[in-house]
Design an enzyme around this catalytic site. Sequence first.
Site, PDB file in Angstrom:
ATOM      1  N   SER A 138     -14.752  -1.732  -8.841  1.00  0.00           N
ATOM      2  CA  SER A 138     -13.745  -1.855 -10.266  1.00  0.00           C
ATOM      3  C   SER A 138     -12.515  -2.240  -9.334  1.00  0.00           C
ATOM      4  O   SER A 138     -12.013  -1.579  -8.073  1.00  0.00           O
ATOM      5  CB  SER A 138     -13.435  -0.678 -10.923  1.00  0.00           C
ATOM      6  OG  SER A 138     -11.963  -1.524 -11.729  1.00  0.00           O
ATOM      7  N   TYR A 143     -10.906   7.754 -13.461  1.00  0.00           N
ATOM      8  CA  TYR A 143     -11.775   6.491 -13.213  1.00  0.00           C
ATOM      9  C   TYR A 143     -11.596   5.757 -12.029  1.00  0.00           C
ATOM     10  O   TYR A 143     -12.159   5.095 -11.080  1.00  0.00           O
ATOM     11  CB  TYR A 143     -11.717   5.482 -13.947  1.00  0.00           C
ATOM     12  CG  TYR A 143     -12.792   3.633 -14.544  1.00  0.00           C
ATOM     13  CD1 TYR A 143     -14.128   3.822 -14.331  1.00  0.00           C
ATOM     14  CD2 TYR A 143     -11.649   2.995 -13.812  1.00  0.00           C
ATOM     15  CE1 TYR A 143     -14.522   2.776 -14.522  1.00  0.00           C
ATOM     16  CE2 TYR A 143     -12.838   1.846 -14.091  1.00  0.00           C
ATOM     17  CZ  TYR A 143     -14.428   1.718 -14.526  1.00  0.00           C
ATOM     18  OH  TYR A 143     -14.619   0.554 -14.256  1.00  0.00           O
ATOM     19  N   ALA A 148     -10.233   6.632  -9.259  1.00  0.00           N
ATOM     20  CA  ALA A 148     -10.548   8.058  -8.334  1.00  0.00           C
ATOM     21  C   ALA A 148     -12.220   7.884  -8.171  1.00  0.00           C
ATOM     22  O   ALA A 148     -12.484   7.650  -6.079  1.00  0.00           O
ATOM     23  CB  ALA A 148      -9.933   9.213  -8.688  1.00  0.00           C
ATOM     24  N   LYS A 169     -13.668   4.735  -8.632  1.00  0.00           N
ATOM     25  CA  LYS A 169     -14.019   3.494  -8.201  1.00  0.00           C
ATOM     26  C   LYS A 169     -13.724   3.298  -6.507  1.00  0.00           C
ATOM     27  O   LYS A 169     -14.101   3.631  -5.690  1.00  0.00           O
ATOM     28  CB  LYS A 169     -13.736   2.481  -8.816  1.00  0.00           C
ATOM     29  CG  LYS A 169     -14.065   2.610 -10.929  1.00  0.00           C
ATOM     30  CD  LYS A 169     -16.233   2.148 -10.381  1.00  0.00           C
ATOM     31  CE  LYS A 169     -16.308   2.193 -11.959  1.00  0.00           C
ATOM     32  NZ  LYS A 169     -17.833   2.257 -12.038  1.00  0.00           N
ATOM     33  N   ILE A 173     -13.289  -7.518 -17.165  1.00  0.00           N
ATOM     34  CA  ILE A 173     -14.341  -8.344 -17.463  1.00  0.00           C
ATOM     35  C   ILE A 173     -14.655  -7.816 -19.144  1.00  0.00           C
ATOM     36  O   ILE A 173     -14.840  -6.894 -19.721  1.00  0.00           O
ATOM     37  CB  ILE A 173     -15.448  -8.287 -16.859  1.00  0.00           C
ATOM     38  CG1 ILE A 173     -15.297  -8.333 -15.316  1.00  0.00           C
ATOM     39  CG2 ILE A 173     -16.525  -8.966 -17.429  1.00  0.00           C
ATOM     40  CD1 ILE A 173     -14.695  -9.238 -15.990  1.00  0.00           C
TER      41      ILE A 173
END
Length: 258
Positions: free
Chosen positions: A141, A154, A156, A158, A187
């Site tokens: 991401s 999240y 961390a 990714k 998205i």
Amino acid sequence: MNLQNKVMVITGAGSGIGRAASYRCAEQGATIVALDINGSAAEITAQQVRDKGGKALAFATDITDRQHVAAAIAQVVAEFGHIDVLFNSAGSTRLATIDTLSDEDFDFIIDLNLKGTFIVCSEVLQQMIPRRQGRIINCASYCGVREEYANSAYCAAKAAVIMMTKVMALEMGQHNISAVALSPGNIDTELLQSALKTRAEIEGVEIAKLYQRIGDKVPLGRVGNPEEIAALVAFLSSDIAHYINGENIMMTGGFVMS
């Protein structure tokens, strides 16, 4: 892109980017193995592929449970004989600032996005290494390279997926297996819709304003759609893209420049 005769395992295939990638890659000839913790959703994806003349199987799989994953991969190999491509698309988040993020939510985010990706990669690699061929695409991401408010775990996870993929490419090259990270921007999937609902509550603003805020920060003026990411996944799954290795490929509409 010609994906004929390729067996492709896709996690998180029951929705969003995973489902869109399943459809697009099946159109290019790939046999799709749809994994999702929601078995009914995975079966819908597989049935849609079959309805259009493609080949697909679905498995209800918790990617954070190695036994679940190992059982699914064993069935795939028993049915098709091999695995050519893995697209790790499964992921989710729970928004909260660091001072309010619970241990339970932190563990959930890290286990699903990072450990789950690791488990599926390690199980699939056991099948790819003896054949000396394979392609792994790990969905990361933009949050892996850019901070985002109330999304620390999240981000961390990714960031770790990106680095893990780079190391994987370094280690697996000797086996003719290449690996790339794919980092989408915002998205318009179920995940984004859920995240924006939570963020709207945290910030006390309307969801429509959040969509507008995101779009305004993208040079192209909008959020992306799953089909755009799916087209890139199909390209990265093809033999002509095999030499793209160890990279983190950003697809954000230019959002990371804002």
